[in-house]
Scaffold this motif. Structure first.
Motif, mmCIF file in Angstrom:
data_model
loop_
_atom_site.group_PDB
_atom_site.id
_atom_site.type_symbol
_atom_site.label_atom_id
_atom_site.label_comp_id
_atom_site.label_asym_id
_atom_site.label_seq_id
_atom_site.Cartn_x
_atom_site.Cartn_y
_atom_site.Cartn_z
ATOM 1 N N SER A 87 -7.839 31.937 -74.082
ATOM 2 C CA SER A 87 -6.411 31.978 -73.786
ATOM 3 C C SER A 87 -5.564 32.147 -75.041
ATOM 4 O O SER A 87 -4.384 32.444 -74.954
ATOM 5 C CB SER A 87 -5.951 30.739 -73.002
ATOM 6 N N GLY A 137 5.804 31.910 -77.155
ATOM 7 C CA GLY A 137 5.564 32.260 -75.767
ATOM 8 C C GLY A 137 6.363 31.386 -74.820
ATOM 9 O O GLY A 137 7.058 31.886 -73.920
ATOM 10 N N ALA A 138 6.297 30.083 -75.015
ATOM 11 C CA ALA A 138 6.993 29.168 -74.112
ATOM 12 C C ALA A 138 8.505 29.407 -74.165
ATOM 13 O O ALA A 138 9.199 29.343 -73.148
ATOM 14 C CB ALA A 138 6.671 27.720 -74.475
ATOM 15 N N ASP A 143 3.429 36.621 -67.314
ATOM 16 C CA ASP A 143 3.098 35.869 -68.526
ATOM 17 C C ASP A 143 2.142 36.733 -69.344
ATOM 18 O O ASP A 143 0.942 36.764 -69.109
ATOM 19 C CB ASP A 143 2.445 34.535 -68.144
ATOM 20 N N HIS A 172 2.047 36.642 -81.703
ATOM 21 C CA HIS A 172 1.070 35.863 -82.480
ATOM 22 C C HIS A 172 -0.275 35.766 -81.775
ATOM 23 O O HIS A 172 -1.150 35.061 -82.236
ATOM 24 C CB HIS A 172 1.619 34.479 -82.823
ATOM 25 N N LYS A 173 -0.455 36.449 -80.684
ATOM 26 C CA LYS A 173 -1.794 36.541 -80.098
ATOM 27 C C LYS A 173 -2.209 38.012 -80.115
ATOM 28 O O LYS A 173 -2.891 38.448 -81.027
ATOM 29 C CB LYS A 173 -1.806 35.967 -78.679
HETATM 30 C C1 LIG Z 1 -0.417 30.737 -75.399
HETATM 31 C C2 LIG Z 1 0.056 30.957 -74.032
HETATM 32 C C3 LIG Z 1 1.375 30.608 -73.668
HETATM 33 C C4 LIG Z 1 2.334 29.870 -74.599
HETATM 34 O O1 LIG Z 1 2.614 30.530 -75.795
HETATM 35 P P1 LIG Z 1 3.133 29.693 -77.063
HETATM 36 O O2 LIG Z 1 3.466 30.726 -78.090
HETATM 37 O O3 LIG Z 1 2.023 28.798 -77.464
HETATM 38 O O4 LIG Z 1 4.347 28.930 -76.633
HETATM 39 C C5 LIG Z 1 1.780 30.891 -72.380
HETATM 40 N N1 LIG Z 1 0.947 31.455 -71.488
HETATM 41 C C6 LIG Z 1 -0.325 31.795 -71.799
HETATM 42 C C7 LIG Z 1 -1.198 32.432 -70.770
HETATM 43 C C8 LIG Z 1 -0.810 31.548 -73.076
HETATM 44 O O5 LIG Z 1 -2.061 31.851 -73.385
#
Ligand SMILES: *Cc1c(COP(=O)(O)O)cnc(C)c1O
Length: 491
Positions: A77, A138-139, A244, A270-271
């Protein structure tokens, strides 16, 4: 021998300093100018150490850390892919680094061009009309996206729509963002294939539904085949679809959320886009929307007229959700990543990430329980060992991996299975590394049967053995002072 691994305060030596400024150039600050209420009463507790002591101390403790640059890091994830060094070089350029957000735009045309182009790239990649790069994570992007959905309904005078549908496999931030946004999360259970159950979806649709948040591929790494049917049902009920896209890795260049019928989404730079994360460092969670919703995107907005870039603050916008433009240097890294790969190579990211996950899935399914069979996307979820008689738990397997110099995958998430192990190898790992991991996992499965006590003791080769996580969470020691207090009270 000096132990540089000690706490920095324990290396302290009265009178020793790291750095001093020439006194004649910096006359004593006249403390009478400071109001007494602001004056410090006790002396500031600081370690007295030389620059070299500090350097060795931090270099030594940094070596105890484990990161994607130390070894395999298959955190599900989270997309812990390699962050190419060229990204850092670009982010380190003074021309970017030293800019001030309030500089006249005539002096920041290059930086705005990068920003604008990244917005355009994300639109092209996702099939959504416009992006804002302002959210910090992300959040944060989720919250902004949900605020857009709320504004859309309220603008039409529809104040009843307060519910957001979220599948039980979703990331925990989805219901959290919903609550923070003043809406109500409605959970629906997945079917036996780990996908959205259309019947349970239909059962919750009503004129109180503001929208639905969906991760696709979902948090089990499974693609929602019925995605077009799902978006159709929610739209017919008057709701909007939120994607998402924190992990866009599996779809990159293959499928676009906009084409699947999504109205709002966020992406984690950042992912998927290779900017470093972990440890709570700076992130970036751009939000994209359809043309209809564009006006709600937060201020400031970076626009282009002919060849000139400018900053716009519109009155229809949600307002400002970050200071200035968000984390600019994170956006710059993502831009560099996209430009380095180019359109053609970006298209290979998803297939390679998916191939690697399926390779692992197939190689480990003889020893680890695979609750959902068939193809996965960028990540695969096991439910502990097949052999449940050994008493060896997912936690033990994760700890044992550390002894082999590999970071543990995500464990006990998603919550759908009691012994979840969620593995996301990413596209950046070689076949040799992945084979190594597979061999180690099989070795652990054999140990579980023959010498389970090894697994219960693990890890034995790391600087710190098993931590007491409950104690660590309850007894937060953040400063040396707290630490001393704890030691003294313990007697
Ligand atoms: C990491 C993630 C988030 C949250 O992202 P953050 O940058 O950590 O706030 C939301 N949804 C999914 C599916 C994620 O993997």
């Amino acid at each position: 021998m000096i132990n540089y691994n000690k706490m920095i305060f324990e290396l302290s030596n009265p009178g020793r300093i790291g750095y001093s400024l020439p006194k004649e150039r910096f006359p004593e600050y006249n403390i009478t100018q400071i109001e007494t209420q602001y004056l410090r009463e006790d002396e500031l507790l600081l370690p007295e150490v030389s620059e070299l002591d500090v350097l060795r101390h931090f270099t030594n403790i940094s070596n105890k850390n484990f990161g994607v640059e130390n070894g395999f890091y298959p955190l599900g994830s989270c997309t812990m892919k390699y962050n190419p060094k060229i990204n850092e070089e670009m982010a380190g350029l003074k021309a970017f680094k030293n800019l001030h957000p309030l500089q006249p735009v005539s002096t920041t045309q290059g930086a705005l061009e990068v920003y604008y182009n990244l917005q355009q790239y994300l639109s092209e990649i996702s099939g959504l009309h416009e992006f804002s790069l302002n959210p910090y994570a992300g959040a944060h992007g989720e919250l902004v996206g949900l605020m857009v959905i709320k504004a859309y309904h309220e603008d039409r005078g529809d104040f009843k729509r307060k519910k957001i549908i979220i599948p039980d496999s979703a990331h925990g931030t989805n219901p959290a963002s919903t609550t923070v946004c003043g809406m109500e999360a409605v959970e629906i259970v997945s079917n036996e294939r780990g996908r959205v159950n259309l019947e349970s979806l239909k059962a919750v649709l009503s004129d109180e539904i503001a929208g639905m948040m969906l991760t696709n591929p979902n948090t089990l790494g499974i693609f929602e085949n019925d995605i077009c049917e799902i978006t159709k049902l929610v739209h017919e009920a008057g709701g909007l679809m939120y994607y998402d896209g924190a992990n866009l890795n599996a779809l990159l260049g293959k499928v676009r959320p906009g084409d699947m019928g999504f109205d709002v989404m966020h992406i984690n730079l950042h992912k998927t886009f290779s900017t470093p994360h972990g440890g709570g460092g700076p992130g970036s969670g751009p939000v994209g929307v359809t043309e209809e919703l564009t006006k709600y995107l937060p201020n400031p907005k970076v626009k282009k007229h002919e060849d000139y870039y400018y900053v716009e603050n519109s009155k229809d916008a949600l307002g400002q959700i970050s200071s200035y433009f968000g984390n600019y240097l994170v956006a710059l890294r993502a831009y560099t990543y996209i430009r380095t790969l180019g359109k053609e190579n970006l298209r290979l990211v998803g297939p390679y990430a998916t191939l690697n996950a399926n390779y692992i899935s197939n190689a480990l399914k003889t020893a680890y329980e695979l609750p959902i069979t068939g193809y996965c996307m960028h990540e695969v979820v096991f439910n502990g060992l097949i052999n449940k008689e050994t008493e060896v738990k997912t936690l033990d397997i994760a700890k044992r991996l550390l002894d082999f110099g590999m970071h543990a995958p995500t464990i006990y998430f998603p919550l759908l299975f009691p012994q979840s192990i969620m593995i996301e190898p990413t596209e950046t790992e070689s076949k040799e590394t992945i084979d190594d991991f597979i061999n180690v996992m099989h070795k652990i499965a054999v140990e579980a049967k023959e010498q389970p006590e090894i697994l219960k003791q693990a890890p034995t080769t790391t600087p710190i053995r098993r931590t007491d996580e409950v104690f660590a969470a309850k007894m937060m020691i953040f400063s040396y002072k707290d630490y001393l207090e704890y030691i003294n009270n313990r007697g």
